[in-house]
Design an enzyme around this catalytic site. Structure first.
Site, mmCIF file in Angstrom:
data_model
loop_
_atom_site.group_PDB
_atom_site.id
_atom_site.type_symbol
_atom_site.label_atom_id
_atom_site.label_comp_id
_atom_site.label_asym_id
_atom_site.label_seq_id
_atom_site.Cartn_x
_atom_site.Cartn_y
_atom_site.Cartn_z
ATOM 1 N N GLU D 82 0.814 -1.224 0.000
ATOM 2 C CA GLU D 82 0.000 0.000 0.000
ATOM 3 C C GLU D 82 0.845 1.271 0.000
ATOM 4 O O GLU D 82 0.371 2.331 0.415
ATOM 5 C CB GLU D 82 -0.921 -0.004 1.222
ATOM 6 C CG GLU D 82 -1.931 -1.134 1.202
ATOM 7 C CD GLU D 82 -3.051 -0.874 2.176
ATOM 8 O OE1 GLU D 82 -4.141 -0.487 1.743
ATOM 9 O OE2 GLU D 82 -2.812 -1.063 3.396
ATOM 10 N N HIS D 101 -0.408 5.449 7.941
ATOM 11 C CA HIS D 101 -1.554 4.591 7.606
ATOM 12 C C HIS D 101 -1.666 3.491 8.657
ATOM 13 O O HIS D 101 -0.666 2.853 9.001
ATOM 14 C CB HIS D 101 -1.399 3.969 6.218
ATOM 15 C CG HIS D 101 -2.463 2.952 5.934
ATOM 16 N ND1 HIS D 101 -3.794 3.296 5.820
ATOM 17 C CD2 HIS D 101 -2.409 1.603 5.784
ATOM 18 C CE1 HIS D 101 -4.500 2.198 5.596
ATOM 19 N NE2 HIS D 101 -3.699 1.162 5.576
ATOM 20 N N HIS D 171 -11.450 -0.754 6.591
ATOM 21 C CA HIS D 171 -10.009 -0.856 6.451
ATOM 22 C C HIS D 171 -9.253 -0.156 7.583
ATOM 23 O O HIS D 171 -8.674 -0.818 8.423
ATOM 24 C CB HIS D 171 -9.631 -0.286 5.070
ATOM 25 C CG HIS D 171 -8.181 -0.375 4.735
ATOM 26 N ND1 HIS D 171 -7.677 -0.095 3.495
ATOM 27 C CD2 HIS D 171 -7.116 -0.699 5.486
ATOM 28 C CE1 HIS D 171 -6.363 -0.260 3.492
ATOM 29 N NE2 HIS D 171 -6.006 -0.623 4.682
#
Lengths: 240, 240, 240, 240
Positions: D82, D101, D171
């Site tokens: 990612e 993240h 997520h």
């Protein structure tokens, strides 16, 4: 029993010790609970610690059992009462190579309510296959809640069917995986999903993963477990 | 008082130190709270630390008391104000050999509400005998909430009756057991059950253990406490 | 300022370092938050760390301030922006000898709701005197929420009035005590009471302490703080 | 690619290692999650660890990427799937110099509900600019939920727009900051605000910061991050 028992792979045994310690370190198990692995050289056997708290399990506590859960080694030690959970699932599910059994609080909460445990995010996509439930009363009436006979183990395996996890009313949960790392991963993220789901349900209407999202999420996570395993091992065992 | 005081078993004293540390390590007690054991050689005496936070208690802090809670040893030290909880329960309940008193947050929550604390799983089957309640206002009106007199201790023991645990409104809880390990086990799992029950009640309709399941669960767990005790001791005291 | 500044008692300074570390260890403060003590030899001065996270405060970080919050020592160091909270409370409340200011999550929750924080058990009897509230908008309109001027500090002290604790909307809480140990005790048990009260309110109708019970509970606990303090010091500083 | 790659500032790399460890220590990331920094000498590059759990990241794990997320160094190591989250945000937002993240539980809860995440106190004033949301289904239909292509990274950056944080349904979350310290700060306090907001919403009607209070709170906190950073570094890395 007369035939010689093959020695399991040493790295597999090491991983099983690590799994015991990780499950303890992550509060999935406490003084009770256990994790096993199917023998890598003979699928009719599995490895499980003899009676000892998982957080204290060492290599020398690991014993071999046949799928009827008779001890093949360490016969002088008392085996876990509920070893039948492991043996009977290995019998019923050739795809399963590791089983975790635990009384994790966040999961017990779902065990005693009918609210479905559902995947909130990609990490728990494995829940998308569905979560089985086991009601021991239907099988054996009033019991001490333990799966301490071959019959109860077989009934649990039947409830599990082709799922990855079964919630046992008034008791705890059992997870299955294609490897030690996968069963441990599922135990950790089932518990985390349960905690988050309780919060989310109080916060508003919840959007769960669609079935296809869950399957794709499981597939991608199943391939990247080593990154997490390295961390868990480090946390539970110290620097290697 | 003139007669010589018999020396308790050394292993029993060691276990009482461990119990103090375990209850602290598991957040059952904080700076306050206590655990006692009945004398193994004279049932008319019990052992309890003199004033000191349980997490810091050592062998040399343990004092002997008669069942009226008069200090027989360490008389120069200040005793706990609420030692009468222990003495009066030992008087009223010959089957009880250890008592824990604590202000555990998850239990205080149930102490101030009328919602019954009920067993969710086999580990807390001991709750199936019922949970007693103590309202100090009924006995003594407006107080500082402490059971710091023989009369209040006796009133608490009367409320406990034949149960294993009593919730004290605006104060905390007291557990009884047939040994140190049993009273510690009950303190830990009563608190854990309370936490899970609060979550479960918000999640949906809860299926509690049936009375017979609870009794059978208690019986089986009462026989396997050593596995958990080994872990708790290791956690609280380090490797032995 | 020309007159010589008297040296505070060394044990008092040691206790203030311990208080910083305890509040950090117990998650009452994080990188921010502070605790002060009034000078033992001159009530027109107080001791407070110069800018540094409380969990890292050492003896050499402690500075003296007059009650207008001008630095008398360590003038080369940047003082906390919100030191006026301390100075203005010491001005308004001769009975107060120590002040804690914090952003503890369980208390912030009550700060942003109108639900009263009330004592559940004897340990938090000090809440029985009532909990003050401070709305900075009423005093200064749209701000950065900090009490970073003498005027805002004085307004906060006015809101506190004769209470032991004031909840500051959108900010945190401030506690007052007759000693360092008392202000630390109040910070810890106010937060614990808040957490338990949130749980209890979801569980059922709550029986709070009656005013008289709260006052008597406070009186008894105020006399037994040393037992807890020994533990907190041990936890935060290691064995002495 | 043929041109020589400039070496980033060494202190910046050290801070990035610290940031990885802090995010792990504070439970913002687990085995997964990542934090990056824009190159201080070439804004068309960024630094991000190659595949490794953030809690274990060392200086030698840090790799350079161009803004298309092609590895410029450590090309023999597998990059995070990612990484496009980072590259595409740096492309779209010249003001952003660091990106986090994560799958932090308290934030995932808000990701799967429509309840707005709003600032409760000055520490989370940065939420006052608004919290973006990203629904991957709108962009790519049924996926494994990961932003593992340039297109998905760009779509996420578009959702973020001029905000500091975006919640990704099913997520996790992504935070942006003007420096490593700012993105870490926002990750920590977004999660803390989320936890407190869930509690506060159950407790009563919540008074959130007004927009102006939030902006002023953000401005003051953005200037005092070093005090907290010193503590976080100490906690995660030990005494320096």
């Amino acid at each position: 029993m007369a035939k010689p028992v093959p020695e399991p792979d040493q790295a597999l045994l090491d991983d099983l010790v690590v799994a015991n310690r990780v499950l303890y370190h992550k509060n999935i198990v406490d003084g009770l609970g256990h994790v096993s692995v199917r023998h890598d050289k003979d699928p009719q056997m599995y490895v499980l610690a003899a009676e000892r708290a998982p957080g204290l399990v060492r290599r020398e506590d690991l014993a071999l059992y046949d799928l009827d859960s008779n001890a093949l080694t360490l016969r002088e030690r008392r085996p876990y009462n509920e070893r039948f959970i492991h043996g009977e699932i290995y019998k019923a599910r050739p795809d399963v190579h590791s089983v975790v059994h635990c009384h994790t609080p966040a999961l017990v909460t779902f065990c005693v309510c009918q609210t479905p445990l559902r995947p909130l995010y990609h990490m728990s996509g494995f829940l998308g296959r569905g979560v089985a439930r086991f009601e021991i009363r239907e099988v054996a009436g009033m019991t001490d809640m333990l799966c301490s006979t071959p019959q109860l183990g077989a009934a649990l395996a039947k409830s599990l069917a082709d799922k990855q996890i079964v919630l046992m009313r008034g008791h705890g949960a059992t997870m299955a995986g294609q490897s030690i790392k996968h069963s441990v991963f599922r135990a950790l993220y089932a518990a985390l999903n349960a905690t988050m789901q309780m919060d989310a349900m109080r916060l508003g209407e919840v959007t769960y993963l669609a079935d296809e999202e869950a399957m794709k999420g499981m597939e991608i996570n199943d391939r990247f477990i080593d990154r997490s395993w390295s961390l868990w091992k480090h946390e539970a065992m110290g620097p290697s």
